[in-house]
Write a protein that holds these residues in place. Structure first.
Motif, short mmCIF file in Angstrom:
data_model
loop_
_atom_site.label_atom_id
_atom_site.label_comp_id
_atom_site.label_asym_id
_atom_site.label_seq_id
_atom_site.Cartn_x
_atom_site.Cartn_y
_atom_site.Cartn_z
N ARG A 113 0.62 -1.61 0.09
CA ARG A 113 0.02 -0.37 -0.16
C ARG A 113 1.10 0.72 -0.20
O ARG A 113 0.77 2.31 -0.59
N ALA A 114 1.63 1.23 0.38
CA ALA A 114 2.52 2.66 0.52
C ALA A 114 3.62 2.38 -0.36
O ALA A 114 4.06 3.92 -1.07
N SER A 115 3.42 1.82 -1.40
CA SER A 115 4.60 1.74 -2.28
C SER A 115 3.66 2.43 -3.45
O SER A 115 3.94 2.78 -4.81
N LEU A 116 2.35 1.95 -3.25
CA LEU A 116 1.20 3.01 -4.32
C LEU A 116 1.16 4.47 -4.13
O LEU A 116 0.73 5.43 -5.70
N VAL A 117 2.04 5.38 -3.27
CA VAL A 117 1.93 6.79 -3.06
C VAL A 117 3.03 7.12 -4.27
O VAL A 117 2.20 8.02 -4.35
N CYS A 118 3.94 6.56 -5.04
CA CYS A 118 4.64 6.93 -6.17
C CYS A 118 5.63 6.41 -5.99
O CYS A 118 5.59 5.14 -5.24
N LYS A 119 6.35 6.60 -6.84
CA LYS A 119 7.42 5.36 -7.94
C LYS A 119 8.18 5.74 -7.03
O LYS A 119 9.44 4.92 -6.87
N HIS A 120 8.35 7.26 -6.40
CA HIS A 120 10.12 6.95 -5.88
C HIS A 120 9.63 5.92 -3.65
O HIS A 120 10.80 5.52 -3.45
N TRP A 121 8.23 6.10 -3.13
CA TRP A 121 8.30 5.30 -2.51
C TRP A 121 8.10 3.94 -3.52
O TRP A 121 9.49 2.83 -1.90
N ARG A 122 8.17 3.80 -4.03
CA ARG A 122 8.00 2.02 -4.68
C ARG A 122 9.87 1.52 -4.41
O ARG A 122 10.19 0.38 -3.95
N ARG A 123 10.85 2.43 -5.12
CA ARG A 123 12.04 2.32 -4.81
C ARG A 123 12.07 1.62 -3.64
O ARG A 123 13.28 1.30 -4.04
N LEU A 124 12.08 2.77 -2.86
CA LEU A 124 12.68 2.13 -1.84
C LEU A 124 12.04 1.76 -0.71
O LEU A 124 13.38 0.63 -0.17
N LEU A 125 11.09 0.84 -1.21
CA LEU A 125 10.52 -0.11 -0.09
C LEU A 125 10.68 -1.94 -1.21
O LEU A 125 10.93 -2.50 -0.19
N SER A 126 11.01 -1.26 -2.22
CA SER A 126 11.74 -2.75 -3.21
C SER A 126 12.94 -2.91 -3.28
O SER A 126 13.94 -4.43 -3.13
N ASP A 127 13.32 -2.08 -1.80
CA ASP A 127 15.07 -1.95 -2.52
C ASP A 127 15.40 -3.65 -0.79
O ASP A 127 14.73 -3.60 -0.19
N PRO A 128 16.25 -4.42 -1.32
CA PRO A 128 16.81 -5.57 -0.75
C PRO A 128 17.16 -5.04 0.69
O PRO A 128 17.23 -6.06 1.38
N ARG A 129 18.21 -4.10 1.12
CA ARG A 129 18.67 -3.45 2.14
C ARG A 129 17.77 -3.25 2.90
O ARG A 129 17.37 -3.10 4.42
N PHE A 130 16.47 -3.05 2.75
CA PHE A 130 15.01 -1.91 3.27
C PHE A 130 14.99 -2.93 3.86
O PHE A 130 14.23 -3.02 4.99
N LEU A 131 14.14 -3.79 2.60
CA LEU A 131 13.66 -5.16 3.28
C LEU A 131 14.01 -6.08 4.66
O LEU A 131 13.64 -6.11 5.50
N ARG A 132 15.21 -5.92 4.17
CA ARG A 132 16.41 -6.88 5.70
C ARG A 132 16.57 -5.90 7.05
O ARG A 132 15.61 -6.88 7.85
N ARG A 133 16.08 -5.08 6.71
CA ARG A 133 15.93 -3.72 7.80
C ARG A 133 14.46 -3.77 8.31
O ARG A 133 14.52 -3.81 9.90
#
Length: 410
Positions: free
Chosen positions: A43-63
Protein backbone atom coordinates in the motif's frame (compact mmCIF):
# COMPACT_ATOMS: atom_id res chain seq x y z
CA UNK A 1 30.50 59.51 18.68
CA UNK A 2 27.16 61.31 18.81
CA UNK A 3 24.93 60.80 21.83
CA UNK A 4 22.14 59.02 20.00
CA UNK A 5 24.38 56.44 18.52
CA UNK A 6 25.73 53.35 20.20
CA UNK A 7 28.76 51.48 19.09
CA UNK A 8 27.95 48.14 17.54
CA UNK A 9 30.15 45.20 18.19
CA UNK A 10 30.41 42.75 15.37
CA UNK A 11 28.01 39.89 15.99
CA UNK A 12 29.45 36.40 16.26
CA UNK A 13 28.43 34.01 13.52
CA UNK A 14 25.56 31.64 14.39
CA UNK A 15 26.59 28.10 15.35
CA UNK A 16 26.75 25.74 12.45
CA UNK A 17 23.51 23.84 11.97
CA UNK A 18 23.69 20.14 12.68
CA UNK A 19 23.75 18.09 9.54
CA UNK A 20 20.45 16.28 8.96
CA UNK A 21 20.09 13.06 7.05
CA UNK A 22 18.82 13.55 3.53
CA UNK A 23 15.15 13.08 2.78
CA UNK A 24 15.55 9.46 1.76
CA UNK A 25 17.14 8.59 5.10
CA UNK A 26 14.29 10.24 6.99
CA UNK A 27 11.72 8.55 4.79
CA UNK A 28 13.29 5.13 5.28
CA UNK A 29 13.18 5.56 9.06
CA UNK A 30 9.49 6.44 8.85
CA UNK A 31 8.60 3.59 6.49
CA UNK A 32 10.55 1.21 8.71
CA UNK A 33 7.94 1.80 11.41
CA UNK A 34 4.94 0.75 9.33
CA UNK A 35 3.09 -2.25 10.81
CA UNK A 36 4.66 -5.56 9.68
CA UNK A 37 1.43 -6.69 8.00
CA UNK A 38 1.24 -8.08 4.45
CA UNK A 39 -0.56 -5.02 3.06
CA UNK A 40 1.63 -2.32 4.64
CA UNK A 41 4.49 -2.12 2.15
CA UNK A 42 2.43 -2.75 -1.02
CA UNK A 43 0.00 0.00 0.00
CA UNK A 44 2.82 2.39 0.80
CA UNK A 45 4.31 1.59 -2.61
CA UNK A 46 1.20 3.05 -4.24
CA UNK A 47 2.02 6.57 -3.07
CA UNK A 48 4.64 7.21 -5.77
CA UNK A 49 7.41 5.57 -7.78
CA UNK A 50 10.02 6.96 -5.39
CA UNK A 51 8.43 5.22 -2.40
CA UNK A 52 8.10 2.03 -4.42
CA UNK A 53 11.81 2.10 -5.24
CA UNK A 54 12.79 2.56 -1.58
CA UNK A 55 10.44 -0.16 -0.36
CA UNK A 56 11.59 -2.73 -2.92
CA UNK A 57 15.26 -2.31 -2.01
CA UNK A 58 16.51 -5.64 -0.54
CA UNK A 59 18.54 -3.70 2.05
CA UNK A 60 15.40 -1.95 3.28
CA UNK A 61 13.48 -5.25 3.42
CA UNK A 62 16.26 -6.78 5.51
CA UNK A 63 16.14 -3.83 7.93
CA UNK A 64 12.33 -4.05 8.02
CA UNK A 65 12.46 -7.71 9.07
CA UNK A 66 15.14 -6.98 11.67
CA UNK A 67 13.22 -4.00 13.09
CA UNK A 68 10.07 -6.11 13.62
CA UNK A 69 11.86 -9.35 14.52
CA UNK A 70 10.31 -9.48 18.01
CA UNK A 71 6.72 -9.43 16.76
CA UNK A 72 6.36 -11.09 13.36
CA UNK A 73 2.67 -11.28 12.42
CA UNK A 74 0.80 -14.55 12.68
CA UNK A 75 -0.12 -15.17 9.05
CA UNK A 76 -2.05 -18.39 9.59
CA UNK A 77 -1.82 -22.04 10.56
CA UNK A 78 -0.81 -25.24 8.81
CA UNK A 79 -2.56 -28.57 9.33
CA UNK A 80 -2.24 -32.07 7.92
CA UNK A 81 -5.89 -33.15 8.04
CA UNK A 82 -5.71 -34.26 4.39
CA UNK A 83 -2.97 -36.80 3.79
CA UNK A 84 -0.41 -35.58 1.29
CA UNK A 85 -1.47 -31.94 1.66
CA UNK A 86 0.04 -29.38 4.01
CA UNK A 87 -2.93 -27.03 4.15
CA UNK A 88 -2.58 -23.36 5.09
CA UNK A 89 -5.47 -21.52 6.74
CA UNK A 90 -5.09 -17.72 6.98
CA UNK A 91 -5.92 -16.00 10.27
CA UNK A 92 -5.65 -12.32 9.22
CA UNK A 93 -8.52 -10.24 7.86
CA UNK A 94 -8.48 -8.56 4.41
CA UNK A 95 -6.49 -6.85 3.01
CA UNK A 96 -3.79 -8.74 4.95
CA UNK A 97 -5.36 -12.15 4.40
CA UNK A 98 -3.11 -14.48 2.37
CA UNK A 99 -5.01 -16.94 0.12
CA UNK A 100 -4.83 -20.54 1.33
CA UNK A 101 -3.55 -21.80 -2.01
CA UNK A 102 -0.60 -19.36 -1.88
CA UNK A 103 1.08 -21.24 1.01
CA UNK A 104 -0.43 -24.74 0.90
CA UNK A 105 1.95 -27.48 -0.24
CA UNK A 106 1.57 -30.94 -1.74
CA UNK A 107 3.88 -33.17 0.28
CA UNK A 108 5.36 -36.54 -0.60
CA UNK A 109 4.44 -38.92 -3.38
CA UNK A 110 2.16 -41.94 -3.25
CA UNK A 111 2.71 -44.02 -0.13
CA UNK A 112 5.65 -42.06 1.26
CA UNK A 113 5.67 -41.62 5.04
CA UNK A 114 6.20 -38.04 6.16
CA UNK A 115 5.62 -35.86 9.22
CA UNK A 116 5.18 -32.11 9.54
CA UNK A 117 7.26 -31.01 12.53
CA UNK A 118 6.34 -27.35 12.89
CA UNK A 119 7.43 -23.81 12.00
CA UNK A 120 9.89 -21.29 13.39
CA UNK A 121 11.58 -18.08 12.18
CA UNK A 122 9.69 -18.12 8.88
CA UNK A 123 10.65 -21.71 8.03
CA UNK A 124 8.79 -25.02 8.14
CA UNK A 125 10.25 -28.49 8.74
CA UNK A 126 9.13 -31.76 7.10
CA UNK A 127 10.53 -35.23 7.80
CA UNK A 128 10.26 -37.80 5.01
CA UNK A 129 10.90 -41.23 6.55
CA UNK A 130 10.68 -42.94 3.18
CA UNK A 131 13.40 -40.88 1.50
CA UNK A 132 15.32 -40.46 4.77
CA UNK A 133 15.56 -36.70 4.46
CA UNK A 134 14.38 -33.48 6.06
CA UNK A 135 12.97 -30.63 4.01
CA UNK A 136 13.48 -27.09 5.31
CA UNK A 137 10.90 -24.97 3.51
CA UNK A 138 10.46 -21.20 3.22
CA UNK A 139 6.71 -20.94 2.45
CA UNK A 140 6.82 -17.24 1.50
CA UNK A 141 9.72 -17.54 -0.93
CA UNK A 142 8.77 -21.05 -2.06
CA UNK A 143 12.36 -22.23 -1.60
CA UNK A 144 13.39 -25.57 -0.10
CA UNK A 145 16.58 -27.15 1.22
CA UNK A 146 16.74 -30.92 1.53
CA UNK A 147 18.94 -32.41 4.22
CA UNK A 148 19.71 -36.17 4.33
CA UNK A 149 19.36 -37.59 7.83
CA UNK A 150 22.52 -38.93 9.53
CA UNK A 151 23.59 -42.39 8.30
CA UNK A 152 21.98 -45.21 10.28
CA UNK A 153 19.51 -42.89 12.03
CA UNK A 154 16.50 -44.95 10.90
CA UNK A 155 18.02 -48.39 11.29
CA UNK A 156 15.93 -49.38 14.35
CA UNK A 157 12.35 -50.52 13.95
CA UNK A 158 9.97 -49.22 16.59
CA UNK A 159 11.88 -45.96 17.04
CA UNK A 160 10.17 -42.57 17.30
CA UNK A 161 11.39 -39.34 15.70
CA UNK A 162 11.01 -35.61 16.00
CA UNK A 163 13.00 -32.52 15.04
CA UNK A 164 13.10 -28.74 15.33
CA UNK A 165 14.81 -25.90 13.51
CA UNK A 166 16.05 -22.42 14.28
CA UNK A 167 17.23 -19.68 11.93
CA UNK A 168 20.67 -18.37 12.85
CA UNK A 169 20.26 -14.85 11.45
CA UNK A 170 16.58 -14.07 12.08
CA UNK A 171 17.47 -11.31 14.56
CA UNK A 172 19.43 -9.52 11.84
CA UNK A 173 16.52 -9.72 9.41
CA UNK A 174 18.26 -12.23 7.18
CA UNK A 175 16.54 -14.45 4.65
CA UNK A 176 15.56 -17.57 6.65
CA UNK A 177 17.27 -20.17 4.44
CA UNK A 178 20.60 -18.31 4.52
CA UNK A 179 21.62 -19.98 7.80
CA UNK A 180 19.72 -22.44 9.96
CA UNK A 181 20.15 -25.34 12.36
CA UNK A 182 18.14 -28.56 12.69
CA UNK A 183 18.03 -30.67 15.85
CA UNK A 184 16.95 -34.24 15.04
CA UNK A 185 15.70 -36.60 17.75
CA UNK A 186 15.38 -40.37 17.89
CA UNK A 187 13.87 -42.43 20.69
CA UNK A 188 14.50 -46.18 21.06
CA UNK A 189 11.51 -48.03 22.48
CA UNK A 190 13.51 -50.96 23.84
CA UNK A 191 11.76 -51.69 27.12
CA UNK A 192 15.01 -52.82 28.75
CA UNK A 193 17.29 -49.96 27.64
CA UNK A 194 15.17 -47.00 26.41
CA UNK A 195 17.22 -44.05 25.20
CA UNK A 196 16.81 -40.69 23.47
CA UNK A 197 19.34 -39.41 20.93
CA UNK A 198 19.91 -35.98 19.39
CA UNK A 199 22.11 -34.62 16.61
CA UNK A 200 22.42 -31.07 15.31
CA UNK A 201 22.87 -29.99 11.68
CA UNK A 202 24.47 -26.67 10.67
CA UNK A 203 23.49 -25.43 7.20
CA UNK A 204 26.64 -23.30 6.95
CA UNK A 205 28.87 -26.39 7.21
CA UNK A 206 26.44 -28.97 5.83
CA UNK A 207 27.53 -31.42 8.55
CA UNK A 208 25.67 -33.33 11.28
CA UNK A 209 27.24 -33.30 14.72
CA UNK A 210 27.93 -36.37 16.84
CA UNK A 211 24.93 -38.10 18.37
CA UNK A 212 24.15 -37.16 21.98
CA UNK A 213 22.21 -39.64 24.12
CA UNK A 214 20.41 -39.86 27.43
CA UNK A 215 19.01 -42.90 29.20
CA UNK A 216 15.36 -42.74 30.25
CA UNK A 217 13.35 -44.88 32.63
CA UNK A 218 10.61 -46.12 30.30
CA UNK A 219 9.85 -46.03 26.56
CA UNK A 220 8.35 -42.71 25.47
CA UNK A 221 6.86 -41.05 22.42
CA UNK A 222 7.83 -37.54 21.28
CA UNK A 223 4.76 -35.41 20.71
CA UNK A 224 3.97 -31.86 19.62
CA UNK A 225 6.41 -29.37 18.08
CA UNK A 226 9.20 -27.99 20.22
CA UNK A 227 9.27 -24.70 22.11
CA UNK A 228 12.36 -22.47 21.94
CA UNK A 229 13.25 -20.93 25.30
CA UNK A 230 16.19 -18.65 26.08
CA UNK A 231 18.89 -21.19 25.22
CA UNK A 232 17.10 -24.54 24.82
CA UNK A 233 14.67 -26.48 22.67
CA UNK A 234 12.05 -28.41 24.64
CA UNK A 235 9.66 -31.22 23.67
CA UNK A 236 6.85 -32.90 25.53
CA UNK A 237 7.41 -36.66 25.89
CA UNK A 238 4.74 -39.12 26.97
CA UNK A 239 5.25 -42.58 28.40
CA UNK A 240 3.80 -45.66 26.78
CA UNK A 241 3.32 -47.31 30.17
CA UNK A 242 0.04 -45.79 31.39
CA UNK A 243 0.69 -47.12 34.87
CA UNK A 244 3.77 -44.91 35.32
CA UNK A 245 4.02 -41.30 36.37
CA UNK A 246 2.95 -39.59 33.16
CA UNK A 247 4.46 -36.77 31.14
CA UNK A 248 7.99 -35.43 30.95
CA UNK A 249 9.90 -32.69 29.14
CA UNK A 250 12.99 -33.29 27.03
CA UNK A 251 15.40 -30.34 26.95
CA UNK A 252 18.21 -29.84 24.44
CA UNK A 253 20.64 -27.15 25.61
CA UNK A 254 21.82 -25.35 22.46
CA UNK A 255 24.93 -23.90 24.07
CA UNK A 256 26.18 -27.01 25.84
CA UNK A 257 24.60 -29.42 23.32
CA UNK A 258 23.36 -31.65 26.13
CA UNK A 259 20.09 -33.48 26.83
CA UNK A 260 18.07 -33.46 30.05
CA UNK A 261 14.69 -34.90 31.06
CA UNK A 262 12.47 -33.63 33.89
CA UNK A 263 8.87 -34.12 34.95
CA UNK A 264 5.73 -32.14 34.24
CA UNK A 265 3.89 -30.43 37.12
CA UNK A 266 2.33 -32.75 39.69
CA UNK A 267 -1.38 -33.18 39.10
CA UNK A 268 -1.23 -32.85 35.31
CA UNK A 269 -0.73 -36.57 34.57
CA UNK A 270 -4.15 -36.99 32.97
CA UNK A 271 -4.27 -33.53 31.35
CA UNK A 272 -3.94 -32.44 27.74
CA UNK A 273 -0.62 -30.55 27.76
CA UNK A 274 1.09 -27.96 25.57
CA UNK A 275 4.52 -26.44 26.14
CA UNK A 276 4.55 -22.64 26.00
CA UNK A 277 7.09 -19.83 26.29
CA UNK A 278 6.62 -17.40 29.16
CA UNK A 279 8.09 -13.93 29.77
CA UNK A 280 11.87 -13.66 29.61
CA UNK A 281 11.79 -16.72 27.32
CA UNK A 282 11.27 -19.12 30.23
CA UNK A 283 9.64 -22.51 29.79
CA UNK A 284 5.96 -22.80 30.57
CA UNK A 285 3.21 -25.36 30.24
CA UNK A 286 -0.53 -25.15 29.59
CA UNK A 287 -2.53 -27.99 31.17
CA UNK A 288 -6.15 -28.60 30.18
CA UNK A 289 -7.56 -30.14 33.36
CA UNK A 290 -11.14 -30.46 32.14
CA UNK A 291 -13.38 -28.95 29.47
CA UNK A 292 -13.37 -25.48 31.05
CA UNK A 293 -10.09 -25.14 33.00
CA UNK A 294 -6.59 -24.42 31.69
CA UNK A 295 -3.73 -24.07 34.16
CA UNK A 296 -0.69 -22.05 33.12
CA UNK A 297 2.60 -23.12 34.75
CA UNK A 298 6.11 -21.65 34.63
CA UNK A 299 9.41 -23.34 35.47
CA UNK A 300 11.41 -21.08 37.80
CA UNK A 301 14.61 -21.43 39.76
CA UNK A 302 14.22 -20.99 43.51
CA UNK A 303 16.63 -19.40 45.96
CA UNK A 304 18.48 -22.73 46.12
CA UNK A 305 19.00 -22.64 42.35
CA UNK A 306 16.72 -25.64 41.74
CA UNK A 307 14.12 -25.19 39.00
CA UNK A 308 10.51 -25.98 39.97
CA UNK A 309 7.10 -25.64 38.37
CA UNK A 310 5.06 -22.69 39.70
CA UNK A 311 1.36 -22.22 38.94
CA UNK A 312 0.84 -18.78 37.38
CA UNK A 313 -2.88 -18.65 36.61
CA UNK A 314 -6.02 -20.67 35.98
CA UNK A 315 -8.19 -19.82 32.98
CA UNK A 316 -11.92 -20.55 33.10
CA UNK A 317 -13.03 -20.96 29.51
CA UNK A 318 -16.76 -20.84 30.33
CA UNK A 319 -16.25 -17.31 31.69
CA UNK A 320 -13.81 -16.18 29.01
CA UNK A 321 -15.35 -17.37 25.75
CA UNK A 322 -18.62 -16.03 24.42
CA UNK A 323 -20.15 -19.42 23.72
CA UNK A 324 -23.89 -19.79 24.10
CA UNK A 325 -23.94 -23.54 24.67
CA UNK A 326 -22.09 -25.49 27.38
CA UNK A 327 -18.39 -26.02 26.69
CA UNK A 328 -17.63 -29.67 25.98
CA UNK A 329 -15.00 -31.67 24.13
CA UNK A 330 -12.24 -29.09 24.65
CA UNK A 331 -8.85 -29.82 23.08
CA UNK A 332 -5.56 -27.95 22.69
CA UNK A 333 -4.39 -27.92 19.06
CA UNK A 334 -1.24 -25.78 19.00
CA UNK A 335 0.72 -22.80 20.26
CA UNK A 336 2.42 -19.75 18.72
CA UNK A 337 5.55 -18.97 20.75
CA UNK A 338 6.00 -15.50 19.21
CA UNK A 339 2.54 -14.21 20.01
CA UNK A 340 2.00 -16.34 23.15
CA UNK A 341 -1.23 -17.59 21.57
CA UNK A 342 -2.82 -20.98 22.19
CA UNK A 343 -5.28 -22.67 19.83
CA UNK A 344 -8.16 -24.64 21.34
CA UNK A 345 -11.44 -26.12 20.17
CA UNK A 346 -14.72 -26.64 21.98
CA UNK A 347 -17.40 -28.63 20.18
CA UNK A 348 -15.31 -28.12 17.00
CA UNK A 349 -15.37 -24.30 17.35
CA UNK A 350 -11.70 -23.25 17.06
CA UNK A 351 -10.46 -20.26 19.08
CA UNK A 352 -7.12 -18.53 19.50
CA UNK A 353 -6.40 -17.08 22.96
CA UNK A 354 -3.61 -14.62 23.79
CA UNK A 355 -2.45 -15.96 27.14
CA UNK A 356 -1.19 -12.64 28.54
CA UNK A 357 -4.09 -10.33 27.66
CA UNK A 358 -6.75 -13.08 27.57
CA UNK A 359 -8.07 -11.64 24.32
CA UNK A 360 -9.61 -14.32 22.15
CA UNK A 361 -10.96 -14.75 18.66
CA UNK A 362 -13.19 -17.36 17.05
CA UNK A 363 -11.50 -18.63 13.89
CA UNK A 364 -13.71 -21.26 12.29
CA UNK A 365 -15.57 -24.53 12.81
CA UNK A 366 -13.27 -27.49 12.45
CA UNK A 367 -14.27 -30.46 10.33
CA UNK A 368 -11.41 -32.63 11.63
CA UNK A 369 -9.52 -33.02 14.88
CA UNK A 370 -5.92 -32.20 14.01
CA UNK A 371 -2.89 -30.26 15.21
CA UNK A 372 -2.40 -26.65 14.11
CA UNK A 373 1.07 -25.32 13.40
CA UNK A 374 1.13 -21.49 13.60
CA UNK A 375 3.16 -19.74 10.93
CA UNK A 376 4.61 -16.25 11.46
CA UNK A 377 6.59 -14.27 8.92
CA UNK A 378 7.06 -11.09 6.93
CA UNK A 379 5.07 -11.21 3.74
CA UNK A 380 6.90 -8.34 2.04
CA UNK A 381 6.71 -9.71 -1.50
CA UNK A 382 3.05 -9.00 -2.17
CA UNK A 383 1.93 -8.20 -5.69
CA UNK A 384 1.33 -4.45 -5.80
CA UNK A 385 -1.10 -4.72 -8.70
CA UNK A 386 -3.56 -6.75 -6.62
CA UNK A 387 -3.80 -3.85 -4.20
CA UNK A 388 -4.53 -1.33 -6.95
CA UNK A 389 -8.00 -2.80 -7.18
CA UNK A 390 -8.49 -2.52 -3.43
CA UNK A 391 -7.01 0.87 -2.58
CA UNK A 392 -7.36 4.02 -4.63
CA UNK A 393 -4.25 6.08 -5.28
CA UNK A 394 -5.71 9.20 -3.67
CA UNK A 395 -6.65 7.30 -0.53
CA UNK A 396 -3.11 5.90 -0.25
CA UNK A 397 -1.59 9.37 -0.57
CA UNK A 398 -3.96 10.66 2.09
CA UNK A 399 -3.22 7.83 4.53
CA UNK A 400 0.56 7.87 4.22
CA UNK A 401 0.88 11.64 4.26
CA UNK A 402 -0.95 11.54 7.57
CA UNK A 403 1.40 8.82 8.82
CA UNK A 404 4.38 10.92 7.70
CA UNK A 405 3.21 14.05 9.54
CA UNK A 406 2.18 12.14 12.67
CA UNK A 407 5.60 10.50 12.97
CA UNK A 408 7.44 13.77 12.32
CA UNK A 409 5.63 15.35 15.27
CA UNK A 410 6.88 12.60 17.56
Amino acid sequence: MSEGLMSRRPSSPPPAAALLPDNDDILREILLRLPPLPSSLPRASLVCKHWRRLLSDPRFLRRFRAFHRRNPPLLGIFNTAFYGLLQFTPTLDPPDRIPSARLSLQVGHGDEIWDFLGCRHGLALILNQTRLELTVWDPLAGDQRRVPVPPGWFRNEGAVYNAALICNNHLAGGVPLEAFKVVLLRGLLDADHPQLFASIYESETGVWGDAISIAIGVPVTLVNPSVLTKDSLCWLVQEYDTGSDGNHILEFDLDRQALAVFGAPVGTEESCLELVRMEDNKLGLAALLDDVTIQLWERKAGSDGVARWMLQKSIKLDKLLSVGSPIVGTLIHGYDENGHVIFISTSLDVFMIQLKTMQFRHLFKAMFITSYHPYTGFYTTGNISQYLSEVSFSFSVYVFCNIFHALIKH
